[in-house]
Design a protein around this motif. Sequence first.
Motif, PDB file in Angstrom:
ATOM      1  N   PRO B  72     -15.200  27.007 -10.662  1.00  0.00           N
ATOM      2  CA  PRO B  72     -15.433  26.734 -12.091  1.00  0.00           C
ATOM      3  C   PRO B  72     -15.451  25.241 -12.412  1.00  0.00           C
ATOM      4  N   VAL B  73     -14.771  24.428 -11.577  1.00  0.00           N
ATOM      5  CA  VAL B  73     -14.743  22.990 -11.848  1.00  0.00           C
ATOM      6  C   VAL B  73     -16.136  22.380 -11.645  1.00  0.00           C
ATOM      7  N   THR B  74     -16.879  22.935 -10.705  1.00  0.00           N
ATOM      8  CA  THR B  74     -18.199  22.368 -10.409  1.00  0.00           C
ATOM      9  C   THR B  74     -19.351  23.217 -10.958  1.00  0.00           C
ATOM     10  N   ASN B  75     -19.025  24.367 -11.555  1.00  0.00           N
ATOM     11  CA  ASN B  75     -20.069  25.225 -12.139  1.00  0.00           C
ATOM     12  C   ASN B  75     -19.781  25.438 -13.628  1.00  0.00           C
ATOM     13  N   PRO B  76     -20.465  24.656 -14.488  1.00  0.00           N
ATOM     14  CA  PRO B  76     -20.183  24.706 -15.934  1.00  0.00           C
ATOM     15  C   PRO B  76     -20.318  26.119 -16.514  1.00  0.00           C
ATOM     16  N   LYS B  77     -21.266  26.894 -16.021  1.00  0.00           N
ATOM     17  CA  LYS B  77     -21.494  28.231 -16.571  1.00  0.00           C
ATOM     18  C   LYS B  77     -20.280  29.128 -16.309  1.00  0.00           C
ATOM     19  N   PHE B  78     -19.757  29.049 -15.102  1.00  0.00           N
ATOM     20  CA  PHE B  78     -18.596  29.849 -14.722  1.00  0.00           C
ATOM     21  C   PHE B  78     -17.387  29.436 -15.561  1.00  0.00           C
ATOM     22  N   ALA B  79     -17.170  28.126 -15.694  1.00  0.00           N
ATOM     23  CA  ALA B  79     -16.042  27.618 -16.480  1.00  0.00           C
ATOM     24  C   ALA B  79     -16.148  28.094 -17.927  1.00  0.00           C
ATOM     25  N   ALA B  80     -17.359  27.993 -18.501  1.00  0.00           N
ATOM     26  CA  ALA B  80     -17.568  28.394 -19.899  1.00  0.00           C
ATOM     27  C   ALA B  80     -17.305  29.891 -20.070  1.00  0.00           C
ATOM     28  N   CYS B  81     -17.698  30.695 -19.084  1.00  0.00           N
ATOM     29  CA  CYS B  81     -17.470  32.145 -19.156  1.00  0.00           C
ATOM     30  C   CYS B  81     -15.986  32.475 -19.121  1.00  0.00           C
ATOM     31  N   ILE B  82     -15.247  31.784 -18.264  1.00  0.00           N
ATOM     32  CA  ILE B  82     -13.807  32.056 -18.159  1.00  0.00           C
ATOM     33  C   ILE B  82     -13.118  31.728 -19.483  1.00  0.00           C
ATOM     34  N   VAL B  83     -13.401  30.534 -20.016  1.00  0.00           N
ATOM     35  CA  VAL B  83     -12.769  30.133 -21.273  1.00  0.00           C
ATOM     36  C   VAL B  83     -13.185  31.079 -22.406  1.00  0.00           C
ATOM     37  N   ALA B  84     -14.482  31.375 -22.485  1.00  0.00           N
ATOM     38  CA  ALA B  84     -14.974  32.274 -23.538  1.00  0.00           C
ATOM     39  C   ALA B  84     -14.343  33.659 -23.401  1.00  0.00           C
ATOM     40  N   GLY B  85     -14.188  34.119 -22.169  1.00  0.00           N
ATOM     41  CA  GLY B  85     -13.572  35.419 -21.922  1.00  0.00           C
ATOM     42  C   GLY B  85     -12.132  35.455 -22.394  1.00  0.00           C
ATOM     43  N   VAL B  86     -11.388  34.384 -22.120  1.00  0.00           N
ATOM     44  CA  VAL B  86      -9.991  34.307 -22.558  1.00  0.00           C
ATOM     45  C   VAL B  86      -9.932  34.271 -24.088  1.00  0.00           C
ATOM     46  N   VAL B  87     -10.816  33.465 -24.701  1.00  0.00           N
ATOM     47  CA  VAL B  87     -10.866  33.395 -26.172  1.00  0.00           C
ATOM     48  C   VAL B  87     -11.119  34.791 -26.749  1.00  0.00           C
ATOM     49  N   PHE B  88     -12.075  35.506 -26.162  1.00  0.00           N
ATOM     50  CA  PHE B  88     -12.391  36.826 -26.701  1.00  0.00           C
ATOM     51  C   PHE B  88     -11.260  37.816 -26.478  1.00  0.00           C
ATOM     52  N   PHE B  89     -10.615  37.714 -25.325  1.00  0.00           N
ATOM     53  CA  PHE B  89      -9.518  38.639 -25.011  1.00  0.00           C
ATOM     54  C   PHE B  89      -8.407  38.534 -26.055  1.00  0.00           C
ATOM     55  N   TYR B  90      -8.115  37.306 -26.486  1.00  0.00           N
ATOM     56  CA  TYR B  90      -7.014  37.129 -27.437  1.00  0.00           C
ATOM     57  C   TYR B  90      -7.435  37.249 -28.893  1.00  0.00           C
ATOM     58  N   THR B  91      -8.679  36.888 -29.224  1.00  0.00           N
ATOM     59  CA  THR B  91      -9.065  36.885 -30.641  1.00  0.00           C
ATOM     60  C   THR B  91      -9.930  38.078 -31.020  1.00  0.00           C
ATOM     61  N   ARG B  92     -10.648  38.644 -30.062  1.00  0.00           N
ATOM     62  CA  ARG B  92     -11.636  39.706 -30.295  1.00  0.00           C
ATOM     63  C   ARG B  92     -12.661  39.269 -31.342  1.00  0.00           C
ATOM     64  N   HIS B  93     -12.924  37.986 -31.386  1.00  0.00           N
ATOM     65  CA  HIS B  93     -13.882  37.441 -32.344  1.00  0.00           C
ATOM     66  C   HIS B  93     -15.109  36.967 -31.584  1.00  0.00           C
ATOM     67  N   MET B  94     -16.228  37.707 -31.739  1.00  0.00           N
ATOM     68  CA  MET B  94     -17.349  37.439 -30.874  1.00  0.00           C
ATOM     69  C   MET B  94     -18.078  36.134 -31.156  1.00  0.00           C
ATOM     70  N   MET B  95     -18.317  35.835 -32.452  1.00  0.00           N
ATOM     71  CA  MET B  95     -19.062  34.610 -32.730  1.00  0.00           C
ATOM     72  C   MET B  95     -18.258  33.375 -32.312  1.00  0.00           C
ATOM     73  N   LEU B  96     -16.931  33.444 -32.486  1.00  0.00           N
ATOM     74  CA  LEU B  96     -16.066  32.342 -32.038  1.00  0.00           C
ATOM     75  C   LEU B  96     -16.208  32.170 -30.525  1.00  0.00           C
ATOM     76  N   MET B  97     -16.150  33.311 -29.834  1.00  0.00           N
ATOM     77  CA  MET B  97     -16.235  33.295 -28.381  1.00  0.00           C
ATOM     78  C   MET B  97     -17.561  32.692 -27.913  1.00  0.00           C
ATOM     79  N   ILE B  98     -18.658  33.108 -28.543  1.00  0.00           N
ATOM     80  CA  ILE B  98     -19.966  32.598 -28.131  1.00  0.00           C
ATOM     81  C   ILE B  98     -20.111  31.120 -28.497  1.00  0.00           C
TER      82      ILE B  98
END
Lengths: 257, 113
Positions: B72-98
């Motif tokens: 994830p450190v060298t692949n921006p897409k992977f890093a963004a997915c992990i962070v977005a996934g964590v955001v969604f897991f805790y907030t369940r807010h889709m537009m925020l996550m995207i």
Amino acid sequence: MLKHLSSKPSARAAFLEGVKTMLPLVLPFAAYAFVTGMAMTKVLSPAAAIAMTMLVYAASSQLAALPLIAAHLPMWTIFFSAISVNLRFTIFSAAMQPRFGTLPFWRRLVLGYLNGDVAYVLFSKRYSAQQPTTTENSAEHEGYFFGVALCNWFFWQIASICGVLFGQQIPASWDIGFAGTLALLAITIPLLVDAAGVLAMLAAAAMCLVGLDWPYRLNIVAAVFAATIVGVTIDCYFPHRTGMKNKIDNDTNIGNK
Amino acid sequence: MSNDTHIWIIIIGMTLVTIITRSLFLIMGTTVNISPTVQRALRFAPAATLIALILPSVVTLNHALTTTSINPVTNPKFAACIVAGVVFFYTRHMMLMIGVGMTLYTLLRFFAA
């Protein structure tokens, strides 16, 4: 179809519920549809690209077909690729059959045409295997499916056609299609509710990467099989951990009667 | 056969193939009987499909799985997915996550460039 559904208040309510469930997903998937439309114009004329999006309406097999068309490969390879990429939908249709198998033929055909990833995932989340479709609630279940699926279809088509016509206006480097990937992620996370589900998904993840270079995107259906084998195994050996025990006991009792 | 006709045959053929594969068991109607055991087994199919659609596009770079692409450190897409996934897991807010995912993806690529 809609006339039939609108005559029942429960079906109408379920239809609107389906539309409401789909609406927040419309924008990110529109980005994905736009990119799909954009990609098609690299190989097809605008008219052919619009016809393909309206008729085929299956982004993954459309995208898989493009390099084959561009390379002038024989037609059967393109159809074989479409079958292979679509195999997961055949599995979905097996889950739909006990629910809607008794409907008139052409309505089953329309359900099949709309039976894409998002529509089926949202439907199966709303009505799980523990909530079978009966003659009483059939119209309600069908209403929900059509609410989700028609909402998805409508906005997908608009965005995809916009992608065909105006795709060149947006730099490819922005990679707006990533919003679609994120939206898929958002509908995946709530599905991982039990240990069996999570382990099954790890199996799917491993399998789709193992099969990364397989032809015709066969890794998708292989991932579904891997997840099913792992998930069912866990259901069988640890039923008390997965909430499936009561269900299995009930089925066994029915079998004994 | 002109190139144009060729394309239209492909489109019609793909349409038929897609409708048949998507509705195969549905159009068989009541001639097949799907047992409750099979129906339960099918519950893993939707999430597995989504994983198989998402993951290959996220953990690869130029369609190849490399040590760079799975980090994830060298692949921006992977890093963004992990962070977005964590955001969604805790907030369940889709537009925020995207929003978070797209912003992070764009920024990481900007700084990497």
